[in-house]
Every structure is written in structure tokens, then in C-alpha cells.
Write a protein that holds these residues in place. Structure first.
Motif, PDB file in Angstrom:
ATOM      1  N   ILE A 129       0.863  -1.185   0.000  1.00  0.00           N
ATOM      2  CA  ILE A 129       0.000   0.000   0.000  1.00  0.00           C
ATOM      3  C   ILE A 129       0.897   1.232   0.000  1.00  0.00           C
ATOM      4  N   VAL A 130       0.662   2.145  -0.934  1.00  0.00           N
ATOM      5  CA  VAL A 130       1.433   3.387  -1.020  1.00  0.00           C
ATOM      6  C   VAL A 130       0.449   4.541  -1.133  1.00  0.00           C
ATOM      7  N   ILE A 131       0.591   5.529  -0.246  1.00  0.00           N
ATOM      8  CA  ILE A 131      -0.396   6.610  -0.156  1.00  0.00           C
ATOM      9  C   ILE A 131       0.315   7.963  -0.092  1.00  0.00           C
ATOM     10  N   GLY A 132      -0.199   8.918  -0.837  1.00  0.00           N
ATOM     11  CA  GLY A 132       0.276  10.296  -0.773  1.00  0.00           C
ATOM     12  C   GLY A 132      -0.735  11.167  -0.055  1.00  0.00           C
ATOM     13  N   ILE A 133      -0.251  12.067   0.778  1.00  0.00           N
ATOM     14  CA  ILE A 133      -1.138  12.986   1.486  1.00  0.00           C
ATOM     15  C   ILE A 133      -1.030  14.364   0.842  1.00  0.00           C
ATOM     16  N   GLY A 134      -2.157  14.853   0.318  1.00  0.00           N
ATOM     17  CA  GLY A 134      -2.167  16.148  -0.337  1.00  0.00           C
ATOM     18  C   GLY A 134      -1.771  16.068  -1.803  1.00  0.00           C
ATOM     19  N   PRO A 135      -1.657  17.236  -2.463  1.00  0.00           N
ATOM     20  CA  PRO A 135      -1.315  17.255  -3.888  1.00  0.00           C
ATOM     21  C   PRO A 135       0.103  16.782  -4.156  1.00  0.00           C
ATOM     22  N   GLY A 136       0.330  16.334  -5.403  1.00  0.00           N
ATOM     23  CA  GLY A 136       1.658  15.894  -5.810  1.00  0.00           C
ATOM     24  C   GLY A 136       1.666  14.490  -6.368  1.00  0.00           C
ATOM     25  N   TYR A 137       0.636  13.707  -6.016  1.00  0.00           N
ATOM     26  CA  TYR A 137       0.549  12.322  -6.480  1.00  0.00           C
ATOM     27  C   TYR A 137      -0.799  12.072  -7.156  1.00  0.00           C
ATOM     28  N   THR A 138      -0.821  11.064  -8.024  1.00  0.00           N
ATOM     29  CA  THR A 138      -2.062  10.671  -8.698  1.00  0.00           C
ATOM     30  C   THR A 138      -2.424   9.252  -8.290  1.00  0.00           C
ATOM     31  N   ALA A 139      -3.532   9.117  -7.597  1.00  0.00           N
ATOM     32  CA  ALA A 139      -4.001   7.796  -7.183  1.00  0.00           C
ATOM     33  C   ALA A 139      -4.391   6.997  -8.423  1.00  0.00           C
ATOM     34  N   GLY A 140      -4.010   5.715  -8.428  1.00  0.00           N
ATOM     35  CA  GLY A 140      -4.269   4.870  -9.571  1.00  0.00           C
ATOM     36  C   GLY A 140      -3.128   4.846 -10.556  1.00  0.00           C
ATOM     37  N   GLN A 141      -2.155   5.763 -10.360  1.00  0.00           N
ATOM     38  CA  GLN A 141      -0.981   5.794 -11.225  1.00  0.00           C
ATOM     39  C   GLN A 141       0.289   5.552 -10.412  1.00  0.00           C
ATOM     40  N   ASP A 142       0.728   6.573  -9.647  1.00  0.00           N
ATOM     41  CA  ASP A 142       1.960   6.385  -8.885  1.00  0.00           C
ATOM     42  C   ASP A 142       1.723   5.940  -7.442  1.00  0.00           C
ATOM     43  N   VAL A 143       0.510   6.124  -6.920  1.00  0.00           N
ATOM     44  CA  VAL A 143       0.167   5.651  -5.576  1.00  0.00           C
ATOM     45  C   VAL A 143      -1.193   4.970  -5.616  1.00  0.00           C
ATOM     46  N   HIS A 144      -1.498   4.235  -4.556  1.00  0.00           N
ATOM     47  CA  HIS A 144      -2.783   3.543  -4.498  1.00  0.00           C
ATOM     48  C   HIS A 144      -3.918   4.470  -4.064  1.00  0.00           C
ATOM     49  N   ALA A 145      -3.584   5.477  -3.266  1.00  0.00           N
ATOM     50  CA  ALA A 145      -4.603   6.410  -2.781  1.00  0.00           C
ATOM     51  C   ALA A 145      -3.963   7.736  -2.420  1.00  0.00           C
ATOM     52  N   VAL A 146      -4.784   8.772  -2.433  1.00  0.00           N
ATOM     53  CA  VAL A 146      -4.377  10.125  -2.034  1.00  0.00           C
ATOM     54  C   VAL A 146      -5.389  10.627  -1.020  1.00  0.00           C
ATOM     55  N   ILE A 147      -4.920  11.353  -0.011  1.00  0.00           N
ATOM     56  CA  ILE A 147      -5.807  11.913   1.008  1.00  0.00           C
ATOM     57  C   ILE A 147      -5.901  13.427   0.821  1.00  0.00           C
ATOM     58  N   GLU A 148      -7.121  13.928   0.759  1.00  0.00           N
ATOM     59  CA  GLU A 148      -7.341  15.368   0.590  1.00  0.00           C
ATOM     60  C   GLU A 148      -6.937  16.132   1.852  1.00  0.00           C
ATOM     61  N   THR A 149      -6.229  17.255   1.662  1.00  0.00           N
ATOM     62  CA  THR A 149      -5.761  18.054   2.799  1.00  0.00           C
ATOM     63  C   THR A 149      -6.325  19.460   2.833  1.00  0.00           C
ATOM     64  N   ASN A 150      -7.008  19.896   1.775  1.00  0.00           N
ATOM     65  CA  ASN A 150      -7.585  21.237   1.805  1.00  0.00           C
ATOM     66  C   ASN A 150      -8.771  21.270   2.760  1.00  0.00           C
ATOM     67  N   ARG A 151      -8.825  22.309   3.573  1.00  0.00           N
ATOM     68  CA  ARG A 151      -9.955  22.461   4.487  1.00  0.00           C
ATOM     69  C   ARG A 151     -11.243  22.634   3.683  1.00  0.00           C
ATOM     70  N   GLY A 152     -12.332  22.204   4.273  1.00  0.00           N
ATOM     71  CA  GLY A 152     -13.613  22.307   3.596  1.00  0.00           C
ATOM     72  C   GLY A 152     -14.328  20.974   3.558  1.00  0.00           C
TER      73      GLY A 152
END
Length: 276
Positions: A129-152
Motif C-alpha cells: 500500500i502506497v499513499i500520498g497525502i495532499g497534492p503531488g501524487y495521482t491515485a491509480g498511477q503512482d500511488v494507491h490512494a491520495v488523502i485530501e488536505t484542503n480544508r472544507g
């Protein structure tokens, strides 16, 4: 506790958001290791496990992180349910995990929690499992998932295909203060702090210096965070945070944003985990 005990999660970065993530994973029963740079520049140092780089150890909400100097230190700390902090700026340990570590723990996930807003080279081949937090990564390509960090509305959302929202570059609003509550370096130089986190400050008060130039608070409040002293900074770099709520406990507890991101990260790991 025992279900995930031997599953190791390696987190790049030990700032306040990464600490919220590490804390949540640790409390959920995973074994967690953090990789840091030699001189971390986080602002909210009292709620950042990376502070162990400077102090040797730090305890945040009953979880202790300690600086590790080699693989034996890492294993010993993990065995004692602590979080090891290893200085490994380029995450070289991920290229070939020591056999003695793999003998006791299975690499389960790798997380980029540096909030660099750019890719630091994570690929899905690094771990199950490889996960990026915030912008910079694309889930489904370089990581398995990305977590949104912008408030809202979408803060903490798990993204399995696509990217997080672009950085707004605008600090979160607290009691109507946003840009003014975050202090930035006036120019390149070396920062020296003159007051401690948790101190009450007044608008116009000097909280430190970049070389000989004073850094002045723009609002009344409490100094919730400030980077470590004797750190080289660049013009515009965030160096302090004044909280107008003036609640001392907020200086020493994990933030709502960190908890939301941590919740999303834990959800993603559980969703992506191939359970027997």
C-alpha cells in the motif's frame, strides 16, 4: 492490538499532520516508523514527532517517538511500542529494508506525509500500500490512494483515482484571521526565536529575528507554533503561527485537520489491506 502488530507503516515526514497520522495508526495497532530530514522545519513542534530529531524523544497524547540511529534502535523501539524516528532524508531505507527488520515486521504501507505538494518519488511498487497525502501524487498511477488536505467539505476524503485539490496557499481561518496569523520570513537568513510556544503575544510584539530583522506578530493571540532556533530560512517561508483563540491546550494537542487526514489515511489502509 495484535491484528496489525507486525505490519510496519513507514511515514515520510514527522510534522503536525504526519504526527496525527502516525498517532492514529499507532493507536489502531500498527507499527509505525517515521523518516525525517536532519533539520526539520515544522512550526507546530510541540505536536510534531519530528521534534525528537532535536530533543531525542517526544511524547504526544500518550504516544512516544524516539530518535533511532540504526536498525537495532528501530527494532528495539518498535518492540517497545514506541515510534522510531530515523534521519533518512531520501528514504534510502525503502530501497532495501534491513533483513533483521523484515524478520520481525512486514512492510505494509509507505506514506508520504511531508506535505511537499510535489512527488518525492513514491511508486506503487514500494509496498503493498502506497499513499500520498495532499497534492503531488495521482491515485491509480503512482500511488494507491491520495488523502485530501484542503480544508472544507472534502478534508480527509480518500481518493482512489485522481489527485487532491491544488494548494490554496491560504492558511485556515481562525476567528476571522487567516493570512495574518501566519508569520513568514522577511528575507533569507537564520531564524532565532525569542519566546516559547504557548506564550501570549500582542499585535506588534517581536517573536524572533531573521538575522537582525525582527519578526513581528500581526495579531493578538498565543504563539501556537514556531520553527526551531538557528534554522536557515528563505524569504516567504512559514516560521510561526499565532492563534487568536489563546487556548494553551491547543498548543499541545493534535489539530482537527490532522485528525481528519489521519482518519482518511486509516480508512484507506484498511480498505486496501488484503485481510486473510
Amino acid at each position: 492490538m495484535g491484528l496489525f502488530r507486525k505490519k510496519l507503516i513507514v511515514i515520510r515526514g514527522g510534522g503536525d499532520i504526519a504526527t496525527g497520522v502516525a498517532h492514529r495508526l499507532h493507536m489502531a495497532g500498527f507499527s509505525v516508523m517515521i523518516l525525517e530530514i536532519p533539520k526539520p522545519t515544522m512550526i507546530r513542534r510541540t505536536v510534531s514527532f519530528a521534534q525528537a530529531v532535536y530533543d531525542g524523544s517526544i511524547t504526544i497524547e500518550q504516544v512516544t517517538a524516539k530518535l533511532a540511529f540504526d536498525c537495532q534502535d528501530v527494532i528495539s523501539l518498535l518492540n517497545n511500542r514506541h515510534i522510531p524516528i530515523l534521519i533518512d532524508e531520501h528514504a534510502t531505507i525503502l530501497r532495501s529494508l534491513p533483513t533483521q527488520l523484515l524478520a520481525s515486521y512486514d512492510l505494509h504501507a509507505v506514506v508520504d506525509a511531508t506535505l511537499s505538494k510535489r512527488s518525492l518519488g513514491l511508486t506503487r511498487q514500494m509496498a503493498p500500500i502506497v499513499i500520498g497525502i495532499g497534492p503531488g501524487y495521482t491515485a491509480g498511477q503512482d500511488v494507491h490512494a491520495v488523502i485530501e488536505t484542503n480544508r472544507g467539505h472534502y478534508l480527509g476524503k480518500v481518493i482512489y483515482n485522481g489527485t487532491a485539490q491544488a494548494d490554496t496557499k491560504v492558511p485556515g481561518d481562525i476567528l476571522g484571521y487567516s493570512v495574518d496569523r501566519v508569520l513568514r520570513a522577511p528575507h533569507h537568513g537564520t531564524f532565532y526565536c525569542s519566546i516559547a510556544i504557548g506564550s501570549q503575544v500582542a499585535k506588534g510584539q517581536t517573536i524572533g529575528y531573521v538575522d537582525n530583522t525582527p519578526v513581528i506578530s500581526l495579531i493578538d493571540g498565543m504563539l501556537r507554533g514556531v520553527i526551531y532556533h538557528d534554522i536557515n530560512v528563505v524569504k516567504g517561508m512559514k516560521i510561526a503561527d499565532v492563534d487568536p483563540r489563546s487556548q494553551e491546550q491547543y498548543c499541545y494537542t493534535i489539530s482537527d485537520k490532522a485528525r481528519a487526514v489521519a482518519g482518511g489515511l486509516l480508512e484507506a489502509i484498511l480498505y486496501l489491506t488484503d485481510m486473510p
